[in-house]
Design a protein around this motif. Structure first.
Motif, PDB file in Angstrom:
ATOM      1  N   ASP A  28     -10.263 -10.778   8.380  1.00 21.84           N
ATOM      2  CA  ASP A  28      -9.827  -9.457   8.853  1.00 21.84           C
ATOM      3  C   ASP A  28     -10.125  -9.259  10.334  1.00 21.84           C
ATOM      4  O   ASP A  28      -9.303  -8.710  11.069  1.00 21.84           O
ATOM      5  N   ASN A  32      -7.374  -8.812  13.323  1.00 23.36           N
ATOM      6  CA  ASN A  32      -7.416  -7.644  14.190  1.00 23.36           C
ATOM      7  C   ASN A  32      -7.512  -8.026  15.659  1.00 23.36           C
ATOM      8  O   ASN A  32      -6.885  -7.379  16.500  1.00 23.36           O
ATOM      9  N   ILE A  45      -3.726   0.242  14.184  1.00 25.19           N
ATOM     10  CA  ILE A  45      -3.142   0.466  12.863  1.00 25.19           C
ATOM     11  C   ILE A  45      -3.870  -0.388  11.832  1.00 25.19           C
ATOM     12  O   ILE A  45      -4.254   0.106  10.759  1.00 25.19           O
ATOM     13  N   HIS A  46      -4.079  -1.648  12.135  1.00 23.98           N
ATOM     14  CA  HIS A  46      -4.775  -2.543  11.213  1.00 23.98           C
ATOM     15  C   HIS A  46      -6.213  -2.094  10.998  1.00 23.98           C
ATOM     16  O   HIS A  46      -6.704  -2.047   9.866  1.00 23.98           O
ATOM     17  N   TYR A  49      -6.385   0.995   8.846  1.00 22.48           N
ATOM     18  CA  TYR A  49      -6.027   0.656   7.464  1.00 22.48           C
ATOM     19  C   TYR A  49      -7.218   0.033   6.738  1.00 22.48           C
ATOM     20  O   TYR A  49      -7.528   0.394   5.599  1.00 22.48           O
ATOM     21  N   ILE A  50      -7.910  -0.887   7.398  1.00 25.27           N
ATOM     22  CA  ILE A  50      -9.093  -1.520   6.809  1.00 25.27           C
ATOM     23  C   ILE A  50     -10.146  -0.456   6.492  1.00 25.27           C
ATOM     24  O   ILE A  50     -10.738  -0.450   5.407  1.00 25.27           O
ATOM     25  N   TYR A  52      -9.660   2.758   6.043  1.00 27.71           N
ATOM     26  CA  TYR A  52      -9.163   3.635   4.987  1.00 27.71           C
ATOM     27  C   TYR A  52      -9.411   3.022   3.607  1.00 27.71           C
ATOM     28  O   TYR A  52      -9.909   3.691   2.698  1.00 27.71           O
ATOM     29  N   VAL A  53      -9.081   1.752   3.453  1.00 30.29           N
ATOM     30  CA  VAL A  53      -9.292   1.075   2.171  1.00 30.29           C
ATOM     31  C   VAL A  53     -10.775   1.060   1.826  1.00 30.29           C
ATOM     32  O   VAL A  53     -11.165   1.332   0.688  1.00 30.29           O
ATOM     33  N   LYS A  56     -11.874   4.627   0.842  1.00 28.95           N
ATOM     34  CA  LYS A  56     -11.208   5.022  -0.395  1.00 28.95           C
ATOM     35  C   LYS A  56     -11.857   4.340  -1.596  1.00 28.95           C
ATOM     36  O   LYS A  56     -12.139   4.968  -2.613  1.00 28.95           O
ATOM     37  N   ALA A  71      -6.203  -4.747  -2.455  1.00 27.83           N
ATOM     38  CA  ALA A  71      -5.394  -4.031  -1.473  1.00 27.83           C
ATOM     39  C   ALA A  71      -4.650  -5.067  -0.634  1.00 27.83           C
ATOM     40  O   ALA A  71      -5.247  -6.052  -0.190  1.00 27.83           O
ATOM     41  N   VAL A  74      -5.839  -7.116   2.993  1.00 29.97           N
ATOM     42  CA  VAL A  74      -7.287  -7.013   3.199  1.00 29.97           C
ATOM     43  C   VAL A  74      -7.925  -8.245   2.573  1.00 29.97           C
ATOM     44  O   VAL A  74      -7.753  -8.505   1.390  1.00 29.97           O
TER      45      VAL A  74
END
Length: 92
Positions: A28, A32, A45-46, A49-50, A52-53, A56, A71, A74
């Motif tokens: 990852d 990035n 953005i990447h 997103y990482i 956020y996952v 979450k 996901a 990821v």
């Protein structure tokens, strides 16, 4: 909550550092770094997103919901599990 805000602020200025803090050293962070070198926006953005996952999955685990699906995009087990340590002695 404060750690999430601090992580977002770090990610705004240096997206690879934000990804490293959440996922550690692995695919990852390499993805990035490449995206950030290609353009500042794809790296953001990447990175978001990482993050956020990660948050979450962390919230789902706290509520007792276990989602074993991966996901997409990821590659870090730490992010996939929401920061829960995987290994010997853990029950899924």
């Amino acid at each position: 909550m404060i750690s999430a805000i601090l992580l977002v602020l770090i990610t705004i200025f240096l997206p690879p550092v934000g990804v490293y803090l959440v996922s550690g050293c692995g695919a990852d962070i390499l993805i990035n770094i490449c995206l950030t070198l290609l353009g500042y926006i794809p790296g953001h953005i990447h990175a978001f997103y990482i993050e956020y996952v990660y948050y979450k999955r962390q919230e789902e685990r706290q509520q007792g919901f276990v989602d074993n699906r991966q996901a997409p995009g990821v590659y870090s087990d730490n992010v996939q599990s929401g920061g829960r340590q995987q290994g010997y002695g853990t029950v899924n």
